[in-house]
Design an enzyme around this catalytic site. Structure first.
Site, PDB file in Angstrom:
ATOM      1  N   GLU A   1      -1.164   6.858   7.488  1.00 16.32           N
ATOM      2  CA  GLU A   1      -0.839   6.097   6.273  1.00 16.32           C
ATOM      3  C   GLU A   1       0.660   6.154   5.974  1.00 16.32           C
ATOM      4  OE1 GLU A   1      -2.979   3.931   5.386  1.00 16.32           O
ATOM      5  OE2 GLU A   1      -3.577   4.607   3.402  1.00 16.32           O
TER       6      GLU A   1
ATOM      7  N   THR B   1       1.650  -2.870   1.299  1.00 11.56           N
ATOM      8  CA  THR B   1       1.684  -1.737   0.378  1.00 11.56           C
ATOM      9  C   THR B   1       3.099  -1.189   0.209  1.00 11.56           C
ATOM     10  OG1 THR B   1      -0.587  -1.191   0.927  1.00 11.56           O
ATOM     11  CG2 THR B   1       0.708   0.563  -0.057  1.00 11.56           C
TER      12      THR B   1
HETATM   13  N1  HSE Z   1      -2.135   4.059  -4.312  1.00 14.65           N
HETATM   14  C1  HSE Z   1      -1.689   3.120  -3.342  1.00 14.65           C
HETATM   15  C2  HSE Z   1      -0.805   2.099  -4.018  1.00 14.65           C
HETATM   16  C3  HSE Z   1      -2.874   2.428  -2.729  1.00 14.65           C
HETATM   17  O1  HSE Z   1      -1.238   1.542  -5.022  1.00 14.65           O
HETATM   18  O2  HSE Z   1       0.321   1.889  -3.572  1.00 14.65           O
HETATM   19  C4  HSE Z   1      -2.536   1.379  -1.730  1.00 14.65           C
HETATM   20  O3  HSE Z   1      -3.737   0.818  -1.222  1.00 14.65           O
END
Ligand code: HSE
Length: 351
Positions: free
Chosen positions: A167, A223
């Site tokens: 990730e 993201t």
């Molecule tokens: N917590 C992360 C974000 C999740 O919101 O950036 C991404 O899927």
């Protein structure tokens, strides 16, 4: 301590098993494969759930990624990616630049000194950059499949760091997708700092009337980019609001109160106001979902998927149509997929 293999019946065993998974020799831990091939599926996830930014996520039905891991006898520690389907040729086959490769290499490190290499194939069931934990599902499936090759010596919780390494390479160091994709259900990330053990809390949830409406428009929200726009500091009032609503969200989960889950998820005043305007139509989608009967609606993960919560399948269908329409009319976006799904309590599994 000698770890015993947990033989996994769904994997294809090696014809001549070597009997012991790990042996110590000269201070090293060697890991022998006990299966020649393992196939694992890991589900989509909805991260954040509104005020739970980076610390709350859940696994959901309706899709996921599948990784097949196969033993390469002569290349200890090597990982290769043989093929990827469903990504329109966009993902790298270089194992150091791909979530499944990184998760597999990290899993091998956690297991010990492997006496074989691993070849991987990936079947992507989730669209990239969709807000449904696409990279996390790939990483979780890879970690679980590779672990299966060695007889599953590691628990899902122990594999989180392998998923996190993957990730981190694509979106950031957050476990709110990979945690629930591995473990299933609702997962609260109590602590997740590079170089420290990750602490996860699985939140029990037993009701059968929680429905998530997921509407994914044809729009990509990577993201990493959606994280780059977030504020570095937040006002005290906003912090208090999100703490209250985050506590309410957890209370809703633990008490099985679907309305409270939906209303809490709807009440983030820190992340959604910044990201929402970057996703065409999102704020109209949120209002349309509630007008059609949803308890609440917000961005799934970093978007662009919108997630709404209801407790009735008929209402769910109306909410789905209203949200899809709002993406088309207000956002001028086509809808890629629109689904009503339930919680996935299992997470990664052998297929
Ligand atoms: N917590 C992360 C974000 C999740 O919101 O950036 C991404 O899927």
């Amino acid at each position: 301590m000698l770890l015993r293999p947990n033989i996994t019946s769904k994997c294809r065993p090696l014809r001549s098993k070597r009997g012991v998974l790990k042996v110590y020799a000269g201070g090293k831990v060697y890991a022998d494969p006990v299966n020649k091939e393992c196939s694992a599926f890991a589900p989509a996830t909805v991260a954040n759930l509104g005020p739970g930014f980076d610390w709350m996520g859940c696994a959901v039905g309706g899709g996921g990624d599948t990784v097949v891991a196969r033993v390469i006898p002569d290349k200890p520690g090597t990982v290769i990616i043989e093929s990827i389907q469903g990504d329109n040729g966009r993902l790298s086959l270089d194992p150091n630049k791909n979530c499944i490769g990184i998760a597999a290499l990290e899993t091998l490190k956690l297991i010990g000194q492997p006496t074989c290499g691993i070849a991987l194939t990936l079947d992507k069931g989730l669209p990239l950059g969709s807000g449904l934990g696409s990279s996390a599902a790939s990483a979780a499936a890879a970690a679980w499949a590779v672990n299966g090759i060695f007889g599953s010596p590691l628990t899902k919780s122990q594999l989180i760091t392998a998923g996190l390494a993957a990730e981190a390479s694509v979106s950031g160091y957050h476990a709110d997708n990979v945690g629930p994709s591995l473990l299933g259900g609702f997962v609260l990330i109590r602590s997740c700092k590079p170089g420290h053990p990750v602490q996860l809390l699985q939140l029990p949830f037993s009701r059968d009337d929680l429905y998530f409406v997921l509407v994914n428009p044809l729009f990509e929200a990577p993201t990493a980019e959606m994280r780059a726009v977030l504020p570095k500091e937040v006002p005290m009032k906003s912090m208090i609001n999100n703490c209250c609503q985050g506590g309410s969200l957890v209370t809703g989960i633990l008490t099985g109160d679907v309305r409270l889950i939906g209303e809490s998820l709807d009440s983030d005043v820190i992340i959604e106001p910044v990201r929402g305007p970057l996703i065409p139509g999102m704020m109209a989608v949120k209002e349309a979902a509630k007008a059609a009967g949803a308890f609440g609606c917000t961005i799934s993960g970093a978007g662009p998927t919108a997630v709404a919560v209801v407790d009735n399948p008929d209402v769910a269908q109306k909410v789905l149509e209203a949200m899809s329409q709002a993406f088309r009319t207000s956002g001028k976006l086509e809808v890629n997929s629109a689904k009503v799904v339930k919680l996935d309590p299992i997470g990664a599994k052998f297929t």
